[in-house]
Design an enzyme around this catalytic site. Structure first.
Site, PDB file in Angstrom:
ATOM      1  N   THR A   1       0.862  -1.185   0.000  1.00  0.00           N
ATOM      2  CA  THR A   1       0.000   0.000   0.000  1.00  0.00           C
ATOM      3  C   THR A   1       0.898   1.234   0.000  1.00  0.00           C
ATOM      4  OG1 THR A   1      -1.804  -1.070   1.137  1.00  0.00           O
ATOM      5  CG2 THR A   1      -1.524   1.269   1.609  1.00  0.00           C
TER       6      THR A   1
ATOM      7  N   GLY B   1      -0.382  -1.799   6.597  1.00  0.00           N
ATOM      8  CA  GLY B   1      -0.286  -3.020   7.386  1.00  0.00           C
ATOM      9  C   GLY B   1      -1.587  -3.800   7.332  1.00  0.00           C
TER      10      GLY B   1
HETATM   11  N1  ASP Z   1      -3.662  -1.777   4.917  1.00  0.00           N
HETATM   12  C1  ASP Z   1      -3.858  -2.364   3.627  1.00  0.00           C
HETATM   13  C2  ASP Z   1      -5.141  -3.158   3.653  1.00  0.00           C
HETATM   14  O1  ASP Z   1      -5.332  -3.916   4.570  1.00  0.00           O
HETATM   15  C3  ASP Z   1      -2.743  -3.264   3.190  1.00  0.00           C
HETATM   16  C4  ASP Z   1      -1.354  -2.671   3.287  1.00  0.00           C
HETATM   17  O2  ASP Z   1      -1.141  -1.694   3.974  1.00  0.00           O
HETATM   18  O3  ASP Z   1      -0.447  -3.190   2.646  1.00  0.00           O
HETATM   19  O4  ASP Z   1      -5.917  -3.044   2.739  1.00  0.00           O
END
Ligand code: ASP
Length: 310
Positions: free
Chosen positions: A169, A221
């Protein structure tokens, strides 16, 4: 006061073969976003520009390069927030859009709502003339291969999150010369997510928050964990109680680990220009620009420095 811009490219166990491209990608996006601040642009313009750059980079899980859901489709989530007014715009589960962050900004500026989802978000995009792109233009070979490998989504298996489900992300936070802060976050979510799954990224107070009275945060995360502890807002509430940006991030991430066994990361700026990049996953690609210096890192406690030509 001097302007600062910080970006992240996702907190997870970034494999070695993606490490260099991730670091190069965040460095370029931080410089691109900072150029907007340097030219007198607002924090809001700068975070949008930085995130658009990351959405275009297929290394990251946002826009081009997004993770696929169980149907092999791309559903994108994004948020942007203006610390001057608490104005906020978000989209979730939107399809065939190259820059969800700009669509989120349009929700903030052209509607009386905060979030549009799925078909409604696409109808809105169409109504304001945002061009769609074919799904295949957003899908990289890596993500198609990963999708085939992980066809079964193991909901709630947090232990496996770092190893398998997490992905990069992207996000940005900035403070401009006037002391205004802003944040933006954009993602394809987690690999092989259920159709319609929305994570933390587009949810106000979870994937991001910006308030000129305390600071701006963009999180990354395990989305289900971040949602449960409202991570972005939790970090800002520690700042409101007198903690530094780094202490506040550490405390909130520690709480998320202890309370719901979730790992993640956050970038933060304060209105006075303090900033931090903190994570509890194995790695997080991040970069920051302030006072002609580019800072960046990938490993825990890594902080490298490059002087930028003025
Ligand atoms: N927080 C994002 C989600 O759960 C994933 C990530 O941060 O990589 O959609």
């Amino acid at each position: 006061m001097s302007a600062v811009l910080v970006v992240h490219g996702g907190a997870w166990a970034i494999p070695n073969d993606l490490a260099q491209a991730s670091v190069e990608g965040v460095k370029a996006a931080a410089c691109g976003g900072f150029a907007v601040l340097k030219a007198g642009g607002s924090a809001l313009d700068a975070v949008e520009a930085a995130v658009m750059g990351l959405e275009d980079n297929g290394v990251f899980n946002a826009g081009h390069g997004a993770a696929l859901n169980t149907d092999g489709e791309v559903e994108l989530d994004s948020i942007i927030m203006d610390g001057r007014t608490l104005g906020c715009g978000a989209v979730s589960s939107v399809k065939n859009i190259a820059h969800p962050v700009s669509l989120a900004r349009a929700v903030m500026e052209k509607t009386s709502h905060v979030m549009l989802t799925d078909r409604g978000a696409n109808l809105f995009a169409e109504s304001i003339g945002v061009a769609t792109v074919p799904t295949e233009a957003l899908v990289t070979e890596l993500e198609r291969t990963e999708w085939k490998k992980n066809k079964t989504y193991m909901a709630g298996v947090v232990e496996d999150f770092n190893a398998q489900w997490a992905h990069d992300t992207v996000g940005a936070v900035a403070v401009d010369r006037a002391g205004n802060v802003a944040c933006a976050t954009s993602t394809g979510g987690i690999r092989n997510k259920m159709v319609g799954r929305v994570g933390d990224s587009p949810v106000i107070g979870c994937g991001g928050y910006a308030d000129n009275l305390s600071g701006a945060v963009s999180c990354t995360g395990h989305g289900e964990s971040i949602l449960k502890v409202t991570l972005a807002r939790l970090i800002l509430s520690h700042i409101e109680q007198g903690k530094s940006v780094a202490e506040a991030s550490q405390l909130a991430l520690q709480y998320m680990g202890d309370r719901v066994k979730g790992a993640g990361g956050a970038i933060v700026v304060s209105p006075s220009g303090q900033w931090s990049a903190t994570f509890t996953t194995e790695r997080m690609a991040w970069a920051a620009v302030e006072d002609g210096v580019l800072w960046y890192g990938l490993e825990p406690n890594e902080r490298k420095k490059e002087q930028l030509s003025q």
